[in-house]
Design a protein around this motif. Structure first.
Motif, mmCIF file in Angstrom:
data_model
loop_
_atom_site.group_PDB
_atom_site.id
_atom_site.type_symbol
_atom_site.label_atom_id
_atom_site.label_comp_id
_atom_site.label_asym_id
_atom_site.label_seq_id
_atom_site.Cartn_x
_atom_site.Cartn_y
_atom_site.Cartn_z
ATOM 1 N N ILE A 43 0.971 -1.092 0.118
ATOM 2 C CA ILE A 43 0.034 0.132 -0.101
ATOM 3 C C ILE A 43 1.178 1.185 -0.352
ATOM 4 O O ILE A 43 2.048 1.405 1.395
ATOM 5 N N VAL A 44 0.156 1.809 -1.047
ATOM 6 C CA VAL A 44 1.414 3.042 -0.993
ATOM 7 C C VAL A 44 0.122 4.514 -0.589
ATOM 8 O O VAL A 44 -0.745 4.447 -1.582
ATOM 9 N N THR A 45 0.726 5.234 0.533
ATOM 10 C CA THR A 45 0.031 6.259 0.797
ATOM 11 C C THR A 45 0.530 7.434 0.094
ATOM 12 O O THR A 45 1.697 7.918 0.448
ATOM 13 N N LEU A 46 0.361 8.281 -0.899
ATOM 14 C CA LEU A 46 0.122 9.556 -1.225
ATOM 15 C C LEU A 46 -0.647 10.567 -0.497
ATOM 16 O O LEU A 46 -1.761 10.613 -0.459
ATOM 17 N N THR A 47 0.541 11.702 -0.225
ATOM 18 C CA THR A 47 -0.142 13.002 0.761
ATOM 19 C C THR A 47 0.383 14.081 -0.656
ATOM 20 O O THR A 47 1.276 14.477 -0.641
ATOM 21 N N PHE A 48 -1.072 14.207 -0.690
ATOM 22 C CA PHE A 48 -1.107 15.451 -1.688
ATOM 23 C C PHE A 48 -1.284 17.188 -0.723
ATOM 24 O O PHE A 48 -2.814 17.123 -0.106
ATOM 25 N N GLY A 49 -1.232 17.776 -0.317
ATOM 26 C CA GLY A 49 -0.880 19.890 -0.310
ATOM 27 C C GLY A 49 -0.801 19.237 1.523
ATOM 28 O O GLY A 49 0.439 18.974 1.534
ATOM 29 N N SER A 50 -0.945 20.458 2.086
ATOM 30 C CA SER A 50 -0.928 20.306 3.551
ATOM 31 C C SER A 50 -2.224 21.296 3.833
ATOM 32 O O SER A 50 -2.597 22.262 3.333
ATOM 33 N N GLY A 51 -2.053 21.258 5.100
ATOM 34 C CA GLY A 51 -3.554 21.790 6.056
ATOM 35 C C GLY A 51 -4.417 21.064 5.335
ATOM 36 O O GLY A 51 -4.744 20.461 5.958
ATOM 37 N N GLU A 52 -5.170 22.280 5.424
ATOM 38 C CA GLU A 52 -6.639 21.828 4.949
ATOM 39 C C GLU A 52 -6.837 21.924 4.058
ATOM 40 O O GLU A 52 -7.719 20.677 3.329
ATOM 41 N N THR A 53 -6.099 21.832 2.431
ATOM 42 C CA THR A 53 -6.364 21.816 1.469
ATOM 43 C C THR A 53 -5.663 19.992 1.756
ATOM 44 O O THR A 53 -5.508 19.419 0.072
ATOM 45 N N MET A 54 -5.236 19.086 2.280
ATOM 46 C CA MET A 54 -4.533 18.105 2.393
ATOM 47 C C MET A 54 -5.011 17.328 1.905
ATOM 48 O O MET A 54 -6.314 17.017 2.303
ATOM 49 N N GLN A 55 -4.591 15.820 1.271
ATOM 50 C CA GLN A 55 -5.862 14.589 0.918
ATOM 51 C C GLN A 55 -4.650 13.625 0.300
ATOM 52 O O GLN A 55 -3.420 13.645 1.003
ATOM 53 N N LYS A 56 -4.968 12.441 0.797
ATOM 54 C CA LYS A 56 -4.221 11.052 0.725
ATOM 55 C C LYS A 56 -5.240 10.395 -0.206
ATOM 56 O O LYS A 56 -6.603 9.810 -0.178
ATOM 57 N N THR A 57 -4.212 9.646 -0.883
ATOM 58 C CA THR A 57 -4.625 8.452 -2.078
ATOM 59 C C THR A 57 -3.833 7.050 -1.598
ATOM 60 O O THR A 57 -2.860 7.076 -1.592
ATOM 61 N N ARG A 58 -4.579 6.347 -1.525
ATOM 62 C CA ARG A 58 -4.078 5.088 -1.434
ATOM 63 C C ARG A 58 -3.677 4.040 -2.708
ATOM 64 O O ARG A 58 -4.940 4.543 -3.785
ATOM 65 N N LEU A 59 -2.704 3.726 -2.958
ATOM 66 C CA LEU A 59 -2.880 2.892 -3.904
ATOM 67 C C LEU A 59 -2.287 1.921 -3.919
ATOM 68 O O LEU A 59 -1.539 1.332 -2.742
ATOM 69 N N PHE A 60 -2.644 0.200 -4.473
ATOM 70 C CA PHE A 60 -2.223 -0.448 -4.136
ATOM 71 C C PHE A 60 -0.969 -0.821 -5.321
ATOM 72 O O PHE A 60 -2.168 -1.282 -6.471
#
Length: 174
Positions: free
Chosen positions: A139-156
């Motif tokens: 599982i690769v978890t990518l974190t885009f942005g920071s603070g209130e704009t932070m989004q995470k994407t999980r890739l298998f």
């Protein structure tokens, strides 16, 4: 020897001064950490002690971590991304069949298939998800942005034949 520059004659003093400065700065940072823990901050170089990174030759998690670390670095320089390196990494880590399927996905979705995004993450983590058939899922978890704009994407990421990546998806093969 020039007497105007006594530091050249006493390197021990200069080293002691530098060590004291580093220690003073380090102690000042450690007292501020608890106050800053609740405040989101943009990604930047840390003055804390470096975290160790380890791996094992032939281990799927290490292989995927190596690939994503190098790939994000290659793509992450917005002023001068290293497209040649990113392409070479894909050729080295992905099976040819998967590379073709990934290129088709990218054309259809107008995004980077390895990252499943149009931009580059600020952070990433890699964790083991166990064996799947003849392969191993990571599982690769990518974190885009920071603070209130932070989004995470999980890739298998599925690693099979000869330790190469054969699939990257947003759902698990398990």
């Amino acid at each position: 020897m020039n007497r105007k520059f006594p530091a050249h004659r006493r390197p021990g003093r200069r080293a002691a001064f530098a060590a004291g400065l580093v220690l003073a700065v380090g102690l000042g940072v450690s007292t501020q950490v608890s106050a800053q823990a609740s405040v989101p901050a943009p990604a930047r170089a840390s003055t804390a002690a470096p975290q160790p990174v380890s791996g094992t030759f032939g281990q799927a998690v290490t292989r995927v971590a190596d690939f994503y670390g190098a790939y994000v670095d290659a793509k992450g320089d917005y002023t001068d991304p290293d497209i040649t390196l990113a392409t070479a990494l894909r050729k080295h880590y992905l099976t040819p069949d998967f590379a073709e399927r990934l290129a088709a996905w990218e054309n259809k979705n107008e995004a980077d298939g390895v990252l499943r995004a149009q931009n580059v993450p600020a952070r990433w983590t890699v964790t083991d998800n166990g064996t799947v058939g003849n392969g191993h899922e990571v599982i690769v978890t990518l974190t885009f942005g920071s603070g209130e704009t932070m989004q995470k994407t999980r890739l298998f990421v599925l690693v099979e034949r000869y330790n190469h990546i054969v699939d990257i998806d947003t759902t698990s093969a398990r």
